[in-house]
Design an enzyme around this catalytic site. Structure first.
Site, PDB file in Angstrom:
ATOM      1  N   GLY A 269       0.807  -1.218   0.000  1.00 52.51           N
ATOM      2  CA  GLY A 269       0.000   0.000   0.000  1.00 52.51           C
ATOM      3  C   GLY A 269       0.838   1.265   0.000  1.00 52.51           C
ATOM      4  O   GLY A 269       0.582   2.202  -0.768  1.00 52.51           O
ATOM      5  N   THR A 270       1.839   1.302   0.864  1.00 50.38           N
ATOM      6  CA  THR A 270       2.635   2.529   0.999  1.00 50.38           C
ATOM      7  C   THR A 270       3.315   2.895  -0.318  1.00 50.38           C
ATOM      8  O   THR A 270       3.287   4.059  -0.736  1.00 50.38           O
ATOM      9  CB  THR A 270       3.677   2.341   2.124  1.00 50.38           C
ATOM     10  OG1 THR A 270       2.968   2.026   3.327  1.00 50.38           O
ATOM     11  CG2 THR A 270       4.523   3.573   2.320  1.00 50.38           C
TER      12      THR A 270
ATOM     13  N   ASN B 241      -9.040   2.959   8.060  1.00 49.47           N
ATOM     14  CA  ASN B 241      -8.501   1.815   8.789  1.00 49.47           C
ATOM     15  C   ASN B 241      -8.841   1.837  10.277  1.00 49.47           C
ATOM     16  O   ASN B 241      -8.936   0.805  10.914  1.00 49.47           O
ATOM     17  CB  ASN B 241      -6.986   1.725   8.606  1.00 49.47           C
ATOM     18  CG  ASN B 241      -6.296   3.054   8.742  1.00 49.47           C
ATOM     19  OD1 ASN B 241      -6.685   4.031   8.101  1.00 49.47           O
ATOM     20  ND2 ASN B 241      -5.279   3.125   9.573  1.00 49.47           N
TER      21      ASN B 241
ATOM     22  N   GLN C 160      -7.867  -0.643   2.617  1.00 47.43           N
ATOM     23  CA  GLN C 160      -8.782  -1.332   3.539  1.00 47.43           C
ATOM     24  C   GLN C 160     -10.069  -1.790   2.843  1.00 47.43           C
ATOM     25  O   GLN C 160     -10.907  -2.426   3.478  1.00 47.43           O
ATOM     26  CB  GLN C 160      -9.135  -0.426   4.730  1.00 47.43           C
ATOM     27  CG  GLN C 160      -7.991  -0.159   5.668  1.00 47.43           C
ATOM     28  CD  GLN C 160      -7.510  -1.399   6.430  1.00 47.43           C
ATOM     29  OE1 GLN C 160      -8.190  -2.423   6.497  1.00 47.43           O
ATOM     30  NE2 GLN C 160      -6.317  -1.310   7.001  1.00 47.43           N
TER      31      GLN C 160
ATOM     32  N   SER D  45      -3.287  -3.523  -1.175  1.00 43.45           N
ATOM     33  CA  SER D  45      -2.190  -4.232  -0.520  1.00 43.45           C
ATOM     34  C   SER D  45      -2.641  -5.635  -0.116  1.00 43.45           C
ATOM     35  O   SER D  45      -3.681  -5.800   0.536  1.00 43.45           O
ATOM     36  CB  SER D  45      -1.793  -3.428   0.726  1.00 43.45           C
ATOM     37  OG  SER D  45      -0.729  -4.040   1.376  1.00 43.45           O
TER      38      SER D  45
ATOM     39  N   HIS E  93      -1.593  -7.963   2.030  1.00 45.15           N
ATOM     40  CA  HIS E  93      -1.630  -8.519   3.393  1.00 45.15           C
ATOM     41  C   HIS E  93      -2.886  -8.130   4.164  1.00 45.15           C
ATOM     42  O   HIS E  93      -3.135  -8.640   5.252  1.00 45.15           O
ATOM     43  CB  HIS E  93      -0.358  -8.163   4.171  1.00 45.15           C
ATOM     44  CG  HIS E  93      -0.237  -6.737   4.621  1.00 45.15           C
ATOM     45  ND1 HIS E  93      -0.424  -6.373   5.931  1.00 45.15           N
ATOM     46  CD2 HIS E  93       0.052  -5.607   3.961  1.00 45.15           C
ATOM     47  CE1 HIS E  93      -0.237  -5.062   6.043  1.00 45.15           C
ATOM     48  NE2 HIS E  93       0.060  -4.573   4.866  1.00 45.15           N
TER      49      HIS E  93
ATOM     50  N   THR F  49      13.244  -6.239 -10.094  1.00 44.74           N
ATOM     51  CA  THR F  49      12.702  -7.563 -10.402  1.00 44.74           C
ATOM     52  C   THR F  49      11.432  -7.823  -9.588  1.00 44.74           C
ATOM     53  O   THR F  49      11.397  -7.566  -8.385  1.00 44.74           O
ATOM     54  CB  THR F  49      13.770  -8.642 -10.095  1.00 44.74           C
ATOM     55  OG1 THR F  49      14.933  -8.323 -10.863  1.00 44.74           O
ATOM     56  CG2 THR F  49      13.284 -10.035 -10.446  1.00 44.74           C
TER      57      THR F  49
ATOM     58  N   CYS G 152       4.054   4.962  18.290  1.00 45.16           N
ATOM     59  CA  CYS G 152       4.988   6.019  17.910  1.00 45.16           C
ATOM     60  C   CYS G 152       6.412   5.517  18.132  1.00 45.16           C
ATOM     61  O   CYS G 152       6.626   4.385  18.547  1.00 45.16           O
ATOM     62  CB  CYS G 152       4.708   7.312  18.669  1.00 45.16           C
ATOM     63  SG  CYS G 152       5.206   7.293  20.375  1.00 45.16           S
TER      64      CYS G 152
END
Ligand code: PLP
Length: 386
Positions: A73-74, A158, A186, A206, A208, A244, A332
């Site tokens: 996703g990122t 999310n 999400q 994404s 996962h 790759t 954090c």
């Protein structure tokens, strides 16, 4: 009551790999060729890659040429947002377009990318959200002007599970000739997405999050939308994503998507029912609880609760001691938990934003688990309040 030593109610963070997906990943690991090589080994790998691309494209209503595979996703979000920005800064005709419109409840992948672009001269405009996390389409229409380059709004949040009006936002953007990126990390695997009929230009997802492997995802780039690549190197993925390809991950993602969409309606009904039972039991057993976000218009698997008089981090740690995995705010750097930026944006104060907890379920959860969590949760809250 059945006793459990481990319960996983944190599927919006990540989800366990489906056993069938693991089989596909292992099998694909045996195909070791580099898809860019022209010999037999490369051709074998390329064939698998093409088949996976076609499968994902068909499942999402896209054309195979409109899909880029990424590391998740990122990376998809960065490729979309930075790609649009870099593409236009190289195009003198559009240089004046420097405004990007978004919401303050986006994932950090979007917010931090935009923070970076702000340092590069972009003007980032945040739509307001109300106490339920809703945005206003009128405000979006008002904010769009001749400088607007891109609108980026998530499909599903999310933390609170809210579903945003992607069709309507897309229509507004199309009418104004403005690019629209949607972070659907999400949403893909939790709701039906038909890109043929969804007016988005770019859409990130994404694996996962829907029982696929970690470190693999995709970006839908509608035909005709031009992007500059994020990084440079080989000519893979139509020169848009050098490096790759993660073949076994991509094959696993295609299988995971097939499996999750196969029984989507039935599973969504089951998951929603489990969430309702969880909420009913918790509201009955524990006083001073409030469900946050939109009640109706949200992901079937997500519930975000404000627990009056209790610190979310302590609650989370105590749930963990009881073997229950949930989530609160975001971790954090110091390892502790920051108050949720989503709840702060909804107008709640820091105490409330810290006193909240999220449960996110999947089809692999059961009613017995829900009973156990409700029981443990009420005992823990009672203890913490004392
Ligand atoms: N966007 C949303 C809404 C998310 O929930 C997440 C992950 O939590 C991401 C983006 C980032 O996805 P990934 O972990 O695949 O980089």
């Amino acid at each position: 009551m059945v006793h459990f030593s481990k319960i996983y109610f944190d599927h919006n963070a990540t989800s366990p790999l489906h056993p069938e997906v693991l089989k596909v990943v292992n099998e694909a690991e045996g195909v070791f060729g580099n898809p860019s090589s022209i010999h037999w080994a490369g051709r074998e790998a390329r064939k698998k890659l093409s088949a996976a691309r076609l499968q994902v494209a068909n499942l999402l209503g896209a054309h195979e040429s409109e899909l880029l595979f990424t590391s998740g996703g990122t990376e998809s979000i960065n490729t979309a947002i930075q790609g649009v920005w870099k593409q236009q800064t190289g195009d003198s005709k559009q240089k004046s377009r420097h405004q990007i419109i978004t919401t303050p409840v986006e994932h950090q992948a979007t917010l931090r990318t935009l923070e970076f672009l702000e340092s590069q001269g972009a003007e980032i405009v945040f739509l307001k959200v109300d106490a339920q996390g809703k945005i206003s389409l009128e405000e979006l229409s008002q904010k769009i002007n001749d400088n607007t380059l891109l609108v980026s709004v998530m499909f599903a949040n999310n933390e609170i599970g809210n579903l945003y009006p992607i069709h309507e936002i897309g229509k507004i953007c199309r009418d104004q000739n403005i690019l629209f990126h949607c972070d659907a990390v999400q949403a893909v695997g939790k709701t039906l997405i038909d890109l043929k009929n969804l007016p988005v230009d770019l859409l990130s997802f994404s694996a996962h999050k829907f029982h696929g492997p970690k470190g693999v995802g995709g970006l839908f780039v509608r035909q005709g939308v031009a992007l500059a690549p994020l990084h440079y190197g080989g000519l893979q993925e139509k020169k848009m994503r050098a490096g790759t390809e993660n073949l076994s991950g991509i094959c696993g993602m295609a299988k995971a998507l097939e499996l999750v969409l196969q029984d989507l309606e039935k599973d969504t009904f089951k998951i929603n029912r489990l969430k309702e039972i969880l909420e009913e039991k918790l509201l009955l057993k524990v006083g001073g609880l409030q469900i946050q976000g939109e009640l109706e218009n949200r992901l079937s698997n997500t519930t975000n609760l404000y627990v009056e008089g209790v610190d979310g981090e302590s609650l989370l740690l105590n749930l963990d001691l009881a073997g229950i995995a949930a989530s609160a705010g975001s971790a954090c750097e110091s390892g502790s938990i920051d108050p949720s930026h989503v709840l702060l944006a909804m107008g709640f104060d820091e105490v409330r934003a810290r006193g909240s907890i999220r449960f996110s379920l999947s089809k692999f959860n059961t009613e017995e688990e829900v009973d156990f969590v409700a029981e443990e949760f009420s005992k823990i809250v009672e203890r913490l309040r004392k």
